[in-house]
Design an enzyme around this catalytic site. Structure first.
Site, PDB file in Angstrom:
ATOM      1  N   CYS A 155      -6.917   2.724   4.145  1.00  0.00           N
ATOM      2  CA  CYS A 155      -5.479   2.518   3.886  1.00  0.00           C
ATOM      3  C   CYS A 155      -4.929   3.667   3.031  1.00  0.00           C
ATOM      4  O   CYS A 155      -5.657   4.587   2.658  1.00  0.00           O
ATOM      5  CB  CYS A 155      -5.266   1.206   3.144  1.00  0.00           C
ATOM      6  SG  CYS A 155      -6.197  -0.183   3.826  1.00  0.00           S
TER       7      CYS A 155
HETATM    8  N1  GLN Z   1     -11.227  -2.977   3.544  1.00  0.00           N
HETATM    9  C1  GLN Z   1      -9.845  -3.177   3.341  1.00  0.00           C
HETATM   10  C2  GLN Z   1      -9.169  -3.898   4.485  1.00  0.00           C
HETATM   11  O1  GLN Z   1      -9.750  -4.191   5.480  1.00  0.00           O
HETATM   12  C3  GLN Z   1      -9.129  -1.868   3.072  1.00  0.00           C
HETATM   13  C4  GLN Z   1      -9.095  -1.032   4.327  1.00  0.00           C
HETATM   14  C5  GLN Z   1      -8.746   0.393   4.130  1.00  0.00           C
HETATM   15  O2  GLN Z   1      -8.715   0.977   3.050  1.00  0.00           O
HETATM   16  N2  GLN Z   1      -8.536   0.978   5.251  1.00  0.00           N
HETATM   17  O3  GLN Z   1      -8.018  -4.170   4.389  1.00  0.00           O
END
Ligand code: GLN
Length: 254
Positions: free
Chosen positions: A2
């Site tokens: 994210c």
């Molecule tokens: N693991 C977290 C989620 O699934 C954050 C994902 C991310 O940083 N892409 O939301």
């Protein structure tokens, strides 16, 4: 991974912080520049902010000032968000756009920032091999009372629970993040860029992904990617903790 952003300074609208800049979070949701592990951040978004105290009598305590807007859809598709984002302003904001880790649902409950006890929290990363350490993490997290976001069906929720536990033990905002990241990374490899705010302090870690800071006497922005080409953005070293408040910005290794 994210992308996330934290802001502390004079009141700015959510639109100014998340949508208007040339490489805003909205732009990063379909055209990120520093994402190493995915090409889009289109599995939802969220923003939490500290509302100005209401005028007059009966002002609520600080915790009641935290407000959130979260969705399971890409930020660029949410017409209603754009309408309200132009008129909501705050001096302390945490915003995130999501690329769901494989195995976890695209659901509003998994969109960050999470919230508890008047604090906001966002995790950009993954707990690798989550299924193998989930039981252990649940044991460490203990009682989840008063932190409903810790029950969201996503790895980040347990990292959040561990952090809230440290804060409830009296650790300051940044040290609580650092404790939780060090504890989880000792159990499972992963990427642990986390970001938190309490209304007057911003704190964040780097552990496996990009993070930048731009600070002036007036304001500080901490973001996975610079949202414009201002040369004042500074890239933080990996495995660091940054804490920003009215007294300035401090960075230390983790
Ligand atoms: N693991 C977290 C989620 O699934 C954050 C994902 C991310 O940083 N892409 O939301």
């Amino acid at each position: 991974m994210c992308r996330h952003l934290g802001y502390l300074g004079p009141p700015r609208t959510l639109h100014e912080l998340m949508c208007a800049p040339p490489h805003s979070l909205e732009h990063q949701s379909y055209a990120p520049l520093h994402n190493l592990h995915n090409t889009m951040n289109a599995d939802g978004f969220g923003v939490g902010w500290f509302a100005a105290p209401p005028r007059g009598e009966g002002r609520p305590p600080d915790g009641d000032r935290v407000r959130r807007f979260r969705r399971a859809q890409p930020i660029w598709t949410d017409v209603s968000f754009h309408e309200v984002a132009e008129v909501i302003e705050s001096s302390c904001v945490v915003a995130a756009i999501r690329s769901a880790t494989v195995g976890f649902p695209v659901d509003e409950s998994c969109a960050q920032p999470f919230r508890a006890d008047g604090r906001l929290f966002s995790h950009n990363g993954v707990i690798e091999g989550f299924a193998g350490v989930e039981t252990k993490l649940r044991e460490l997290a203990g009682d989840l009372a008063g932190m409903p976001d810790a029950r969201a069906p996503v790895d980040s929720a347990l990292l959040f629970a561990l952090t809230v536990r440290r804060w409830r033990a009296g650790r300051p905002l940044g040290e609580g993040l650092a404790d939780a990241v060090v504890a989880v990374s000792g159990l499972a490899p992963g990427r642990y860029n986390v970001l938190a705010a309490d209304g007057s302090t911003l704190a964040a870690t780097t552990w496996g992904d990009s993070l930048f800071v731009r600070s002036t006497d007036q304001e500080v922005v901490i973001a996975s990617e610079p949202y414009d080409d201002d040369p004042e953005w500074e890239r933080l070293p990996d495995r660091s903790l940054i804490v920003a408040d009215a007294s300035g910005v401090r960075i230390r290794p983790l």
